[in-house]
Design a protein around this motif. Structure first.
Motif, mmCIF file in Angstrom:
data_model
loop_
_atom_site.group_PDB
_atom_site.id
_atom_site.type_symbol
_atom_site.label_atom_id
_atom_site.label_comp_id
_atom_site.label_asym_id
_atom_site.label_seq_id
_atom_site.Cartn_x
_atom_site.Cartn_y
_atom_site.Cartn_z
ATOM 1 N N TYR A 264 64.478 -11.258 82.823
ATOM 2 C CA TYR A 264 65.727 -11.785 82.277
ATOM 3 C C TYR A 264 65.844 -11.434 80.800
ATOM 4 C CZ TYR A 264 69.382 -14.829 80.597
ATOM 5 O OH TYR A 264 70.519 -15.299 79.996
ATOM 6 N N GLY A 266 69.065 -11.831 78.936
ATOM 7 C CA GLY A 266 70.380 -12.231 78.467
ATOM 8 C C GLY A 266 70.364 -12.568 76.986
ATOM 9 N N SER A 269 67.779 -15.134 75.999
ATOM 10 C CA SER A 269 66.408 -14.989 76.496
ATOM 11 C C SER A 269 65.401 -14.987 75.358
ATOM 12 C CB SER A 269 66.256 -13.680 77.290
ATOM 13 O OG SER A 269 66.250 -12.565 76.414
ATOM 14 N N HIS A 381 67.302 -19.334 85.555
ATOM 15 C CA HIS A 381 68.544 -19.026 84.839
ATOM 16 C C HIS A 381 69.561 -18.439 85.816
ATOM 17 C CE1 HIS A 381 71.299 -18.022 81.702
ATOM 18 N NE2 HIS A 381 70.445 -18.305 80.741
ATOM 19 N N ALA A 383 72.084 -16.693 85.340
ATOM 20 C CA ALA A 383 72.455 -15.309 85.044
ATOM 21 C C ALA A 383 71.460 -14.311 85.622
ATOM 22 C CB ALA A 383 72.576 -15.098 83.537
ATOM 23 N N ASN A 384 70.320 -14.795 86.097
ATOM 24 C CA ASN A 384 69.305 -13.932 86.685
ATOM 25 C C ASN A 384 69.440 -13.854 88.201
ATOM 26 O OD1 ASN A 384 67.318 -12.176 85.771
ATOM 27 N ND2 ASN A 384 65.641 -13.589 86.152
ATOM 28 N N LEU A 411 73.263 -19.885 77.438
ATOM 29 C CA LEU A 411 74.576 -19.503 77.953
ATOM 30 C C LEU A 411 75.182 -20.662 78.735
ATOM 31 C CD1 LEU A 411 73.894 -15.875 79.272
ATOM 32 C CD2 LEU A 411 75.106 -16.522 77.184
ATOM 33 N N ILE A 416 78.772 -17.570 82.677
ATOM 34 C CA ILE A 416 78.075 -16.893 83.776
ATOM 35 C C ILE A 416 78.936 -16.845 85.030
ATOM 36 C CG2 ILE A 416 75.983 -16.906 85.196
ATOM 37 C CD1 ILE A 416 74.670 -18.567 82.950
#
Length: 459
Positions: A264, A266, A269, A381, A383-384, A411, A416
């Motif tokens: 990850y 982002g 991160s 996360h 977003a992952n 985030l 997301i």
């Protein structure tokens, strides 16, 4: 926005520590991170759970307004990553609360358990039974691994023994939720949705990222990642950092091998934080990670040397012991080179040990926090993971002053998941859990109604 005083006070009442066993076996972490790559990609894991995966109902109780069915099945994670689950958690258990009379269609909402929610009685009493009366909606309550009947014998209360246990729990619940969604579809129930409170909100969100169809999702009192929960939230005070730091320092595999598996990257991160330090300043990283301001010269293993930042310049515990004396050994048995005890020698030894701990711990603590953020983001996360098929069916319920689920420095879910709705409640985590269950239920009804309006052909 400040944090809830009730959240802070309630946390102080809990004396047990989280992760007393440490990070978990390095080989387990490696297997988990590799498997995360599979379940994070919805297209790759369509065939992981067959639509006809066997599910068994074992008992039925009749009540005035509903039937309560007990059911079991073997967790698919046991087949896909053998031995990663403790033996007690291999068999997944659930309760299915079905109204005697349906008001419209046959809607079912799957509820995943929050922290400390063992067995089924809490979700059944506070959510499922009221939903039967208010909306004629069925609920399926899945028991989390490491909780209730699935709790390992050596685990104390709700406190997961290892950091890796949380990731195993998440992987298992993603697959088990797929089993139940397929089973409910085959039994003719529709529409289907998922919800959860606190940790249950995180887990239900992860499960929906894996489902290949539009589905209502109502995560309550959760956010985009669990990393902030254990690094900057009030629950971070319950983490056994002493054991985590010790293991991180002694076993180089965490820093040299496992950290390379973290993908990850982002904007929030830990990798971006380190890059930011190289290009900016140490103080900026301290602000980003909400770390104490002492020992500004060394953060996360990055130390100042001649005005530049160098990786690994901070001392590790092993180096301290070699150069300055082992701070973990008793100095009462110290002897002079001639073998004769000396109070002066002992005093110097104590001073050396004290200085050793002070010089090692600040850097090591930051490295451990950075590593915790990295592994948590890797497996929790949003977003992952894949974006849910239709994010307009997501209604997030959050508390503005939540001290358990910090939203600063990470985030946001709308960043997301475009089109998701966020509803904020006044107060903190504990007060919302105790007094806002009706708000959570209303969000569930609204999300299901939104699905029915948008996808009438799928009913």
């Amino acid at each position: 926005m400040g944090v809830s005083r009730l959240d802070v006070f309630y946390r102080r009442l809990l004396l047990t520590k989280l992760f007393i066993g440490g990070w978990g076996k390095p080989e387990d972490l490696k297997r988990i991170f590799e498997f995360r790559k599979v379940i994070a990609d919805r297209e790759r894991c369509k065939s992981l759970v067959p639509k006809d995966y066997p599910v068994y109902l074992t008992k039925t109780e009749e009540h005035t307004d509903c039937y309560i069915h007990d059911g079991v099945f073997v967790s698919p994670l046991e087949h896909l990553v053998p031995g990663i689950l403790p033996p007690e958690a291999v068999k997944a258990r659930f309760q299915f609360i079905v109204p005697k009379r349906w008001q419209c269609n046959r809607p079912v909402c799957i509820h995943l358990a929050g922290t400390g929610d063992h067995f089924f009685w809490r979700r059944r009493t506070l959510m499922a039974r009221p939903m039967v009366k208010e909306a004629g909606m069925a609920s399926l309550l899945l028991e989390n691994p490491y909780y209730g009947y699935r709790k390992p014998k050596d685990q104390k209360r709700s406190c997961l023994k290892n950091v890796s246990d949380l990731f195993v729990m998440g992987g298992a619940l993603i697959l088990e939720s797929s089993v139940l969604l397929h089973w409910l579809e085959s039994e003719g129930y529709s529409p289907l949705g998922m919800t959860g409170i606190s940790m249950g909100g995180y887990m239900s969100s992860l499960a929906v990222t894996n489902w290949p169809k539009p589905i209502p999702l109502i995560p309550c009192l959760s956010w985009s990642t669990a990393s902030s929960v254990f690094t900057t939230g009030v629950l971070s005070k319950a983490v056994n950092w002493m054991e985590l730091e010790k293991q991180y320092a002694v076993n180089s595999v965490y820093e040299e091998e496992i950290i390379k598996l973290l993908e990850y990257c982002g904007a929030d991160s830990f990798k971006m934080a380190e890059e930011f330090v190289r290009e900016s300043s140490v103080a900026s990283l301290e602000h980003l990670l909400k770390l104490p301001r002492e020992d500004k010269g060394s953060v996360g293993g990055l130390s100042r040397t001649g005005g530049k930042m160098e990786r690994g310049a901070g001392l590790r515990i092993g180096e301290c012991c070699e150069d300055q004396g082992d701070p973990f050994l008793s100095v009462d048995n110290a002897k002079t080179p001639s073998g004769i005890p000396s109070s002066a020698f002992q005093a110097n030894k104590r001073l050396s040990a004290t200085e050793s701990v002070q010089s090692c711990r600040p850097s090591l603590h930051r490295e451990s926090i950075s590593f915790m953020k990295g592994v948590m983001d890797e497996c929790t996360h949003m977003a992952n993971f894949s974006v849910p098929v239709d994010t307009s069916l997501i209604i997030v319920v959050q508390a503005r002053e939540d001290a358990y689920i910090p939203r600063t420095g990470v985030l946001s879910l709308p960043e997301i998941w475009p089109e998701c709705e966020v509803r904020f409640l006044k107060g903190g985590h504990i007060s919302a859990y105790l007094f806002k269950q009706s708000v959570f239920r209303q969000a569930i009804y609204d999300a299901f109604n939104r699905f029915c309006y948008k996808y009438p052909n799928l009913l």
